[in-house]
Design a protein around this motif. Structure first.
Motif, short mmCIF file in Angstrom:
data_model
loop_
_atom_site.label_atom_id
_atom_site.label_comp_id
_atom_site.label_asym_id
_atom_site.label_seq_id
_atom_site.Cartn_x
_atom_site.Cartn_y
_atom_site.Cartn_z
N HIS A 9 0.84 -1.19 0.00
CA HIS A 9 0.00 0.00 0.00
C HIS A 9 0.88 1.24 0.00
CE1 HIS A 9 -2.47 3.23 1.79
NE2 HIS A 9 -3.39 2.70 1.02
N SER A 10 0.74 2.07 -1.03
CA SER A 10 1.38 3.37 -1.13
C SER A 10 2.91 3.28 -0.97
CB SER A 10 0.79 4.32 -0.07
OG SER A 10 1.14 5.64 -0.37
N PRO A 15 0.94 3.57 -6.09
CA PRO A 15 0.30 4.67 -5.39
C PRO A 15 -0.84 4.28 -4.47
CG PRO A 15 -0.33 4.67 -7.69
CD PRO A 15 0.70 3.61 -7.52
N LYS A 16 -1.52 3.21 -4.76
CA LYS A 16 -2.65 2.82 -3.91
C LYS A 16 -2.37 1.44 -3.32
CE LYS A 16 -6.05 5.78 -5.99
NZ LYS A 16 -7.36 5.91 -6.57
N SER A 73 5.05 6.34 -1.47
CA SER A 73 4.53 6.89 -2.71
C SER A 73 3.88 8.23 -2.43
CB SER A 73 3.50 5.95 -3.33
OG SER A 73 2.89 6.56 -4.44
N TYR A 76 -0.57 9.99 -4.16
CA TYR A 76 -1.90 10.32 -3.65
C TYR A 76 -1.90 10.78 -2.20
CZ TYR A 76 -3.64 8.29 -7.92
OH TYR A 76 -3.89 8.03 -9.24
N THR A 77 -1.47 9.94 -1.29
CA THR A 77 -1.64 10.25 0.13
C THR A 77 -0.36 10.04 0.92
OG1 THR A 77 -2.42 7.99 0.43
CG2 THR A 77 -4.10 9.69 0.19
N CYS A 82 3.30 4.22 4.31
CA CYS A 82 3.14 3.05 3.45
C CYS A 82 3.10 1.79 4.31
CB CYS A 82 4.27 2.97 2.43
SG CYS A 82 5.90 2.70 3.14
#
Length: 149
Positions: A9-10, A15-16, A73, A76-77, A82
């Motif tokens: 995740h990230s 990115p997601k 990453s 996005y967020t 991560c």
């Protein structure tokens, strides 16, 4: 000990969320070739495995500061950090992530870079495009020489 799956995740170029299953139809872990276009996330998967199981990337202890390339990453967020989760053949599950905290103008990272599993103290084999092309044209009886000769 073989790797059954990884959840990412990230992390770096992912990115997601991404889940990769390294098993066959019976659930048995098998060797896997990850291929794709440049920039599609192949190295990010390997880096996530390495970070999760070794606490580092590229044989160096993980240090995150203003000058370093972060595994997080930023597509996005970035504020959530991560996370990686690896499931091994024996059912053991290892999770490792990086938390991000904002204190005013300063960003603080919380992470653990200890080696989780000593069996994974070396980097996975990474093959270059020329190795893969050579593998396809070499007779079957001589293919192991390409990698172990």
């Amino acid at each position: 000990m073989k790797i059954k799956s990884i959840y990412i995740h990230s992390f770096r170029g992912i990115p997601k969320e991404l889940s990769v299953n390294f098993t066959d139809k019976t659930g048995k872990p098998v060797s896997t070739i990850i291929s794709g276009d440049n920039g599609s996330g192949k190295s990010s998967i390997i880096d996530a495995l390495e970070y999760n199981l070794q606490g580092r990337i590229c044989r160096e202890p993980l240090i995150i500061n203003q000058e370093s390339r972060t595994p997080i990453s930023y597509f996005y967020t970035p504020s959530i950090g991560c996370n990686t989760k690896v499931v091994l053949e024996n059912g053991n599950t290892f999770e490792r992530g990086i938390d991000v905290k904002y204190n005013g103008k300063k960003v603080e990272y919380t992470y653990d870079n200890t080696i989780i599993n000593p069996y994974y103290s070396v980097t996975p084999i990474a093959l270059r495009r020329s190795d893969i092309i050579s593998f396809g044209i070499i007779p079957k009886g001589k293919r192991q020489i390409l990698f172990f000769g």
